[in-house]
Design a protein around this motif. Sequence first.
Motif, PDB file in Angstrom:
ATOM      1  N   HIS A  61       0.840  -1.185   0.000  1.00 48.14           N
ATOM      2  CA  HIS A  61       0.000   0.000   0.000  1.00 48.14           C
ATOM      3  C   HIS A  61       0.881   1.244   0.000  1.00 48.14           C
ATOM      4  O   HIS A  61       1.980   1.243   0.561  1.00 48.14           O
ATOM      5  CB  HIS A  61      -0.917  -0.022   1.227  1.00 48.14           C
ATOM      6  N   ARG A  62       0.384   2.311  -0.598  1.00 43.01           N
ATOM      7  CA  ARG A  62       1.173   3.552  -0.677  1.00 43.01           C
ATOM      8  C   ARG A  62       1.552   4.085   0.695  1.00 43.01           C
ATOM      9  O   ARG A  62       2.584   4.725   0.845  1.00 43.01           O
ATOM     10  CB  ARG A  62       0.422   4.611  -1.471  1.00 43.01           C
ATOM     11  N   LEU A  63       0.749   3.805   1.727  1.00 42.00           N
ATOM     12  CA  LEU A  63       1.087   4.282   3.064  1.00 42.00           C
ATOM     13  C   LEU A  63       2.340   3.595   3.603  1.00 42.00           C
ATOM     14  O   LEU A  63       3.126   4.210   4.321  1.00 42.00           O
ATOM     15  CB  LEU A  63      -0.081   4.089   4.021  1.00 42.00           C
ATOM     16  N   ALA A  64       2.540   2.329   3.256  1.00 39.69           N
ATOM     17  CA  ALA A  64       3.761   1.632   3.686  1.00 39.69           C
ATOM     18  C   ALA A  64       4.978   2.257   3.013  1.00 39.69           C
ATOM     19  O   ALA A  64       6.013   2.486   3.657  1.00 39.69           O
ATOM     20  CB  ALA A  64       3.670   0.148   3.360  1.00 39.69           C
ATOM     21  N   ILE A  65       4.844   2.552   1.733  1.00 37.34           N
ATOM     22  CA  ILE A  65       5.957   3.161   0.989  1.00 37.34           C
ATOM     23  C   ILE A  65       6.240   4.557   1.531  1.00 37.34           C
ATOM     24  O   ILE A  65       7.391   4.935   1.764  1.00 37.34           O
ATOM     25  CB  ILE A  65       5.641   3.188  -0.517  1.00 37.34           C
ATOM     26  N   ARG A  66       5.178   5.330   1.773  1.00 35.24           N
ATOM     27  CA  ARG A  66       5.339   6.684   2.315  1.00 35.24           C
ATOM     28  C   ARG A  66       5.985   6.648   3.695  1.00 35.24           C
ATOM     29  O   ARG A  66       6.867   7.451   4.010  1.00 35.24           O
ATOM     30  CB  ARG A  66       3.973   7.369   2.370  1.00 35.24           C
ATOM     31  N   THR A  67       5.546   5.706   4.540  1.00 32.65           N
ATOM     32  CA  THR A  67       6.099   5.587   5.894  1.00 32.65           C
ATOM     33  C   THR A  67       7.594   5.317   5.829  1.00 32.65           C
ATOM     34  O   THR A  67       8.382   5.968   6.523  1.00 32.65           O
ATOM     35  CB  THR A  67       5.371   4.475   6.672  1.00 32.65           C
ATOM     36  N   ARG A  68       8.001   4.367   5.002  1.00 29.10           N
ATOM     37  CA  ARG A  68       9.429   4.029   4.875  1.00 29.10           C
ATOM     38  C   ARG A  68      10.218   5.228   4.363  1.00 29.10           C
ATOM     39  O   ARG A  68      11.311   5.531   4.838  1.00 29.10           O
ATOM     40  CB  ARG A  68       9.594   2.813   3.963  1.00 29.10           C
TER      41      ARG A  68
END
Length: 170
Positions: free
Chosen positions: A53-60
């Motif tokens: 999910h884009r939120l996982a990528i954004r978080t990292r």
Amino acid sequence: VPFSACKIAAWRALEAELGTQALFSDPLAADLAGPQALRAVRHAKQKLFGMPHRLAIRTRFFDDALQEALKSMNRIARENSYVDIVARTFSGTSVKSKPAPQVVLLGAGMDTRCFRLPEGAADSTQEGEDQSEGGNRRRKLGSVMFEVDLPEVLRAKQQVLMRVLRAKQQ
């Protein structure tokens, strides 16, 4: 607590469940999300066909960017320490007070960045905690991290974190 804050924590929890394949580890996310948000996000994730999910990528991305920024600030402070040596030599006083970098997380919600970042990512790993109206302050990675959100959101987050801490101590 806004459901959106819980859902974002739920996305982090699902990513953390991937173990060694996860983009980051967040052992507090599932507790902060709660069962209702976890169910909603699990249902939504089925539509992604295993894609992150884009939120996982954004978080990292933001975890890495923050760690690099803090490392840079510490490196610059070390490189400029010769100015302080010269000032003390000639005037007897220090010109450098090396204040801790400050990180402000606006609308922090159920974010766990100050717990999630690895130890040793910057020179200092001093930790502490201070609560004030409308914000939490924690020392991490040689910086002071301020979490700013609605008081009821921060209170709910603090209650969950205290419950998790007590459970771990038993």
